[in-house]
Design an enzyme around this catalytic site. Structure first.
Site, PDB file in Angstrom:
ATOM      1  N   HIS A 157       0.847  -1.207   0.000  1.00  0.00           N
ATOM      2  CA  HIS A 157       0.000   0.000   0.000  1.00  0.00           C
ATOM      3  C   HIS A 157       0.879   1.253   0.000  1.00  0.00           C
ATOM      4  CE1 HIS A 157      -3.154  -2.821   1.299  1.00  0.00           C
ATOM      5  NE2 HIS A 157      -4.006  -1.926   0.836  1.00  0.00           N
ATOM      6  N   LYS A 161      -0.468   4.756   4.584  1.00  0.00           N
ATOM      7  CA  LYS A 161      -1.332   3.795   5.296  1.00  0.00           C
ATOM      8  C   LYS A 161      -0.783   3.565   6.708  1.00  0.00           C
ATOM      9  CE  LYS A 161      -3.718  -0.650   4.902  1.00  0.00           C
ATOM     10  NZ  LYS A 161      -4.998  -0.092   5.345  1.00  0.00           N
TER      11      LYS A 161
HETATM   12  N1  LIG Z   1     -12.617  -1.536   3.248  1.00  0.00           N
HETATM   13  C1  LIG Z   1     -12.141  -0.967   2.142  1.00  0.00           C
HETATM   14  O1  LIG Z   1     -12.502  -1.314   1.003  1.00  0.00           O
HETATM   15  C2  LIG Z   1     -11.165   0.150   2.297  1.00  0.00           C
HETATM   16  C3  LIG Z   1     -10.780   0.528   3.543  1.00  0.00           C
HETATM   17  N2  LIG Z   1      -9.964   1.609   3.719  1.00  0.00           N
HETATM   18  C4  LIG Z   1      -9.737   1.994   5.097  1.00  0.00           C
HETATM   19  O2  LIG Z   1     -10.510   3.159   5.371  1.00  0.00           O
HETATM   20  C5  LIG Z   1      -9.841   3.966   6.336  1.00  0.00           C
HETATM   21  C6  LIG Z   1      -9.659   5.369   5.773  1.00  0.00           C
HETATM   22  O3  LIG Z   1      -8.776   5.317   4.662  1.00  0.00           O
HETATM   23  P1  LIG Z   1      -8.312   6.647   3.916  1.00  0.00           P
HETATM   24  O4  LIG Z   1      -9.495   7.383   3.408  1.00  0.00           O
HETATM   25  O5  LIG Z   1      -7.247   6.242   2.976  1.00  0.00           O
HETATM   26  O6  LIG Z   1      -7.660   7.433   5.155  1.00  0.00           O
HETATM   27  P2  LIG Z   1      -7.519   8.990   5.378  1.00  0.00           P
HETATM   28  O7  LIG Z   1      -6.594   9.159   6.528  1.00  0.00           O
HETATM   29  O8  LIG Z   1      -7.215   9.672   4.088  1.00  0.00           O
HETATM   30  O9  LIG Z   1      -9.005   9.436   5.811  1.00  0.00           O
HETATM   31  C7  LIG Z   1      -9.577   9.183   7.057  1.00  0.00           C
HETATM   32  C8  LIG Z   1     -10.382  10.413   7.428  1.00  0.00           C
HETATM   33  O10 LIG Z   1     -11.157  10.126   8.582  1.00  0.00           O
HETATM   34  C9  LIG Z   1     -11.179  11.293   9.356  1.00  0.00           C
HETATM   35  N3  LIG Z   1     -11.597  11.053  10.735  1.00  0.00           N
HETATM   36  C10 LIG Z   1     -10.844  10.588  11.769  1.00  0.00           C
HETATM   37  N4  LIG Z   1     -11.571  10.594  12.909  1.00  0.00           N
HETATM   38  C11 LIG Z   1     -12.803  11.044  12.584  1.00  0.00           C
HETATM   39  C12 LIG Z   1     -13.984  11.291  13.325  1.00  0.00           C
HETATM   40  N5  LIG Z   1     -14.055  11.086  14.652  1.00  0.00           N
HETATM   41  N6  LIG Z   1     -15.081  11.739  12.674  1.00  0.00           N
HETATM   42  C13 LIG Z   1     -15.037  11.977  11.346  1.00  0.00           C
HETATM   43  N7  LIG Z   1     -13.936  11.798  10.583  1.00  0.00           N
HETATM   44  C14 LIG Z   1     -12.824  11.324  11.200  1.00  0.00           C
HETATM   45  C15 LIG Z   1      -9.765  11.849   9.241  1.00  0.00           C
HETATM   46  O11 LIG Z   1      -9.670  13.206   9.624  1.00  0.00           O
HETATM   47  C16 LIG Z   1      -9.493  11.621   7.772  1.00  0.00           C
HETATM   48  O12 LIG Z   1      -9.879  12.727   6.986  1.00  0.00           O
HETATM   49  C17 LIG Z   1      -8.544   3.226   6.656  1.00  0.00           C
HETATM   50  O13 LIG Z   1      -8.756   2.427   7.799  1.00  0.00           O
HETATM   51  C18 LIG Z   1      -8.313   2.362   5.438  1.00  0.00           C
HETATM   52  O14 LIG Z   1      -7.518   1.245   5.671  1.00  0.00           O
HETATM   53  C19 LIG Z   1      -9.492   2.324   2.671  1.00  0.00           C
HETATM   54  C20 LIG Z   1      -9.814   1.980   1.394  1.00  0.00           C
HETATM   55  C21 LIG Z   1     -10.684   0.859   1.098  1.00  0.00           C
HETATM   56  O1  LIG Z   2      -5.695   2.002   3.456  1.00  0.00           O
HETATM   57  C1  LIG Z   2      -5.950   1.747   2.266  1.00  0.00           C
HETATM   58  O2  LIG Z   2      -5.645   2.499   1.342  1.00  0.00           O
HETATM   59  C2  LIG Z   2      -6.673   0.499   1.965  1.00  0.00           C
HETATM   60  N1  LIG Z   2      -7.115  -0.185   2.977  1.00  0.00           N
HETATM   61  C3  LIG Z   2      -7.844  -1.389   2.922  1.00  0.00           C
HETATM   62  C4  LIG Z   2      -7.053  -2.491   3.588  1.00  0.00           C
HETATM   63  O3  LIG Z   2      -6.509  -2.253   4.676  1.00  0.00           O
HETATM   64  O4  LIG Z   2      -7.004  -3.605   3.062  1.00  0.00           O
HETATM   65  C5  LIG Z   2      -8.342  -1.725   1.541  1.00  0.00           C
HETATM   66  C6  LIG Z   2      -7.455  -1.305   0.422  1.00  0.00           C
HETATM   67  O5  LIG Z   2      -6.469  -2.253   0.223  1.00  0.00           O
HETATM   68  C7  LIG Z   2      -6.922   0.097   0.581  1.00  0.00           C
END
Ligand SMILES: NC(=O)C1=CN([C@@H]2O[C@H](COP(=O)(O)OP(=O)(O)OC[C@H]3O[C@@H](n4cnc5c(N)ncnc54)[C@H](O)[C@@H]3O)[C@@H](O)[C@H]2O)C=CC1
Ligand SMILES: O=C(O)C1=N[C@H](C(=O)O)C[C@H](O)C1
Length: 271
Positions: A157, A161
């Site tokens: 990633h 991350k």
């Molecule tokens: N399940 C899936 O398909 C995927 C999961 N993810 C996961 O999603 C999460 C976020 O990923 P990204 O967007 O890349 O991270 P990022 O760090 O860019 O965004 C997270 C956002 O959440 C906000 N946040 C934190 N605490 C908060 C609160 N109490 N209330 C509202 N907002 C709050 C942060 O300020 C930040 O803007 C990670 O855990 C990542 O691993 C990411 C992509 C796909």
């Molecule tokens: O943090 C990310 O970017 C992503 N998080 C998810 C994970 O932890 O698997 C999904 C995706 O791979 C992107």
């Protein structure tokens, strides 16, 4: 049917910006609130800002109560602390909660399971169709090959991350463990270093690479005597996760309270 009123949690993040970008083009959903942390510099900013399009008229806020008062579902890609708090709030308000956040501890997962007694929760470490189909293939391969074929999961990633192994790697590890009929918790090897000794039979190994702007690469290696199978998925665009999460939010309509997975949403359970 009325449009599903959606709250996006983590609206200024990478996934939040992707969601606010595609929601206007997604049939059946309407953005009603965009939540961020109370100290976010983006509070008050139009949530369409992240992708340079015209304003969408939904300012970023940290007012959870006001956001949930006018909503049918929450789509949440934020942090473990925030997702557990949102799960409790969603349960109280009886609003569906789609959780993409990864890096959740066992205590976090238990709190989410508790919330799912009161409302519909869909949680998955990866919302894409491709990865969820890959998990089906991994489970089948693990069942067919047995523990004599060593299973190793490699993920890469972007440099920002914050959790490892990725939620997807853990989902794939669970699939391999399920295929073998064992518990992942008792059969996983994470972060090998030093004099590790030889590999333990039945171990499911995890290796995490971080760098650059990689959106999400996962490979499950089954290494046998004299041959190797590799099953891979590469995400090329965060839109695959966002579209999956919106499909999940739409799917929650009319469902009984409970904890569901993307395999349930995609009709892959038992596939
Ligand atoms: N399940 C899936 O398909 C995927 C999961 N993810 C996961 O999603 C999460 C976020 O990923 P990204 O967007 O890349 O991270 P990022 O760090 O860019 O965004 C997270 C956002 O959440 C906000 N946040 C934190 N605490 C908060 C609160 N109490 N209330 C509202 N907002 C709050 C942060 O300020 C930040 O803007 C990670 O855990 C990542 O691993 C990411 C992509 C796909
Ligand atoms: O943090 C990310 O970017 C992503 N998080 C998810 C994970 O932890 O698997 C999904 C995706 O791979 C992107």
């Amino acid at each position: 049917m009325n449009e599903l009123r959606l709250v996006v949690v983590g609206a200024s993040g990478r996934m939040g910006r992707m969601l606010t970008q595609i929601i206007p083009d997604t049939l059946g959903v309407r953005l009603t609130a965009a939540l961020e942390q109370p100290d976010s510099p983006t509070l008050g900013v139009d949530s369409g800002f992240g992708h340079g399009t015209t304003p969408n008229g939904v300012p970023i806020t940290s007012d959870v109560a006001a956001a949930l008062a006018d909503a049918d579902a929450i789509v949440d890609f934020s942090s473990p602390v925030a997702s557990v708090e949102m799960a409790k709030a969603a349960a109280r308000a009886k609003i569906a909660h789609v959780i993409g956040t990864t890096g959740l501890s066992q205590a976090d997962l238990d709190a989410i399971a508790e919330a799912a007694r009161e409302t519909v929760v869909v949680r998955s470490g990866n919302m894409s169709l491709g990865v969820n189909l890959l998990a089906v293939l991994v489970e089948r391969a693990a069942r067919a090959l047995g523990p004599a074929w060593d299973a190793e999961i490699v993920e890469m990633h972007h440099r920002l991350k914050v959790d490892a192994p990725s939620g997807t790697a853990l989902l794939l590890g669970e699939a391999a463990a399920h295929g073998r009929g064992v518990a992942l918790a008792e059969n996983s090897a994470r972060g090998r270093a030093g004099l590790t000794g030889p590999r333990r039979l039945g171990e499911i190994g995890f290796a995490s690479l971080r760098g650059g702007t990689v959106i999400g690469d996962h490979t499950v290696v089954f290494a046998g005597a004299g041959e190797r199978i590799e099953l891979s998925h590469r995400a090329e665009d965060r839109g695959v996760f966002a579209r999956g999460a919106l499909a999940a939010a739409l799917w929650t309509r009319g469902k009984a309270p409970g904890l569901y997975s993307m395999a349930d949403v995609l009709g892959l359970s038992g596939a």
